[in-house]
Design an enzyme around this catalytic site. Structure first.
Site, PDB file in Angstrom:
ATOM      1  N   LYS A  49     -12.129  27.320 -34.783  1.00 45.50           N
ATOM      2  CA  LYS A  49     -12.164  25.869 -34.581  1.00 45.50           C
ATOM      3  C   LYS A  49     -11.225  25.467 -33.443  1.00 45.50           C
ATOM      4  O   LYS A  49     -10.362  26.241 -33.021  1.00 45.50           O
ATOM      5  CB  LYS A  49     -11.786  25.145 -35.869  1.00 45.50           C
ATOM      6  N   TYR A 268      13.826  10.136 -16.407  1.00 48.30           N
ATOM      7  CA  TYR A 268      13.764   8.748 -16.832  1.00 48.30           C
ATOM      8  C   TYR A 268      14.921   8.408 -17.767  1.00 48.30           C
ATOM      9  O   TYR A 268      15.309   9.197 -18.630  1.00 48.30           O
ATOM     10  CB  TYR A 268      12.443   8.462 -17.559  1.00 48.30           C
TER      11      TYR A 268
END
Length: 386
Positions: A49, A268
């Site tokens: 999956k 940042y």
């Protein structure tokens, strides 16, 4: 060793990539064989999956099929239809089951629906009346509180004298909630509940164990095991050395080396705070590539629970990640490398052969599953097969 794509060759795309993945299909096959052996008398399935945990369903399926896997599990019918040409005589089980509108995919591609509720059971039986017999799997919830009939519903179904003869599951399955913690009491409670159900469906094969469940021992193996993360090289059991071989090595190219003085800040919010004169490598990877913002280094408020942050690996040395991980760029501290050892164009290992994917995941408050399945489309991929 046969090499499908050699990262040491002159392949232009791989050599020029900003980010790249080396995927060791030999290790993938070896890991599956190891889990198949550990499963004892049971046979091991292959769980494919989420694009085979991010590594690519086509190469993963072909590798595991050649290694001997014949039982496969995917999340939904669309994944199953894509898988079918790759495993021509494989048994493909669909974890999400069947719902109105996708019945055709199951019959056209010989997919096996997993019955997860009484509503899905009613739909499946209605579909059989129109299309004829088709195999299915009965999923029973023994403690996960997610998909599956309750134990009581399953026992009622097993003992119902009016149960249609056309309902004849080829497998009864359940899913362990705490297999990564061998001492958790829920493991034994789920096992006992599952045994009650399997006794009611005498003669039908059964499956309970995921990767962690395989390690719980023969009591949990039944007829079919479903190892997932362990096959892809990840940890299956908490606080136990991981015996599996890494499959995926993720690397990011250094774009620039910058100097920072003691007292400077970077990234940042000034989140990288330099307590010494430093050299900083700016790598071309960020959260758009699945290198999560939660991996951000010490001093970032979103990392208060684990303020150390992640590490990369370069020229034999672990290098700390610095400041906030941004969309496309991440800072790494290369001060402890010999001067001029780190250069623009070098690749930093984000995880793989030298930095375990689960260790990186822990630094970001997550798990190796999420790291692997989050790998973005900007990685150039090289597949190496033993």
């Amino acid at each position: 060793m046969a090499i499908l794509h050699d990262p040491s060759s002159a392949d232009a795309a791989f050599e020029a990539a900003s980010n790249r993945l080396t995927i060791d299909l030999g290790a993938l096959a070896d890991n599956w064989r190891a889990m198949n052996t550990l499963s004892g008398k049971a046979r091991a399935a292959a769980v494919l999956k989420a694009n085979a945990y991010g590594i690519g369903i086509e190469p993963a399926a072909s590798t595991l099929y050649r290694a001997g896997a014949r039982d496969f599990f995917v999340a939904n019918a669309e994944e199953g239809a894509a898988l079918r040409p790759l495993v021509p005589d494989g048994r493909i089980h669909i974890l999400a089951g069947m719902w109105p509108g996708n019945e055709r995919l199951f019959f056209d591609n010989d997919l096996i629906p997993i019955i997860n509720s009484e509503e899905q059971l009613a739909l499946f039986m209605s579909t059989l009346s129109e299309r004829g017999d088709h195999p299915c799997v009965l999923h029973v919830d023994t403690g996960m509180k997610r998909l599956g009939l309750t134990v009581e519903e399953a026992l009622t179904l097993a003992n119902d004298p009016a149960r249609p003869a056309s309902f004849s599951p080829i497998l009864v399955m359940s899913h362990l909630a705490c297999a990564d913690d061998p001492s958790h009491p829920l493991n034994r409670r789920q096992l006992e509940s599952f045994r009650t159900v399997t006794a009611a469906f005498e003669g039908v094969e059964s499956s309970l164990a995921n990767s962690g469940g395989v390690h719980l021992g023969p009591d949990f193996h039944f007829d079919l095991t479903r190892p997932g993360i362990a096959v892809y090289g990840g940890e299956a059991v908490n606080d136990m050395p991981n015996p599996m071989t890494p499959v995926v090595t993720a690397e990011a190219r250094i774009l620039v080396i910058r100097n920072a003085s003691k007292g400077d800040t970077g990234s940042y919010g000034g989140s990288a705070q330099f307590t010494r004169d430093s050299r900083v490598a700016i790598a071309a990877v960020g959260y758009a590539d699945g290198y999560h913002r939660s991996l951000s280094g010490g001093g970032v408020t979103l990392r208060q629970a684990s303020p150390g942050g992640a590490y990369g690996f370069l020229h034999g040395v672990k290098i700390p990640q610095l400041g906030r991980v941004t969309m496309d760029l991440t800072l790494f501290d290369v001060t402890d490398l010999p001067e001029n050892a780190a250069r623009p164009g070098d690749y930093i290992e984000l995880f793989g052969r030298n930095i375990a994917v689960d260790n990186v995941a822990r630094a970001g408050g997550t798990i190796g599953y999420e790291m692997l399945t989050s790998l973005g489309s900007r990685y150039e991929r090289a597949y190496v097969e033993a």
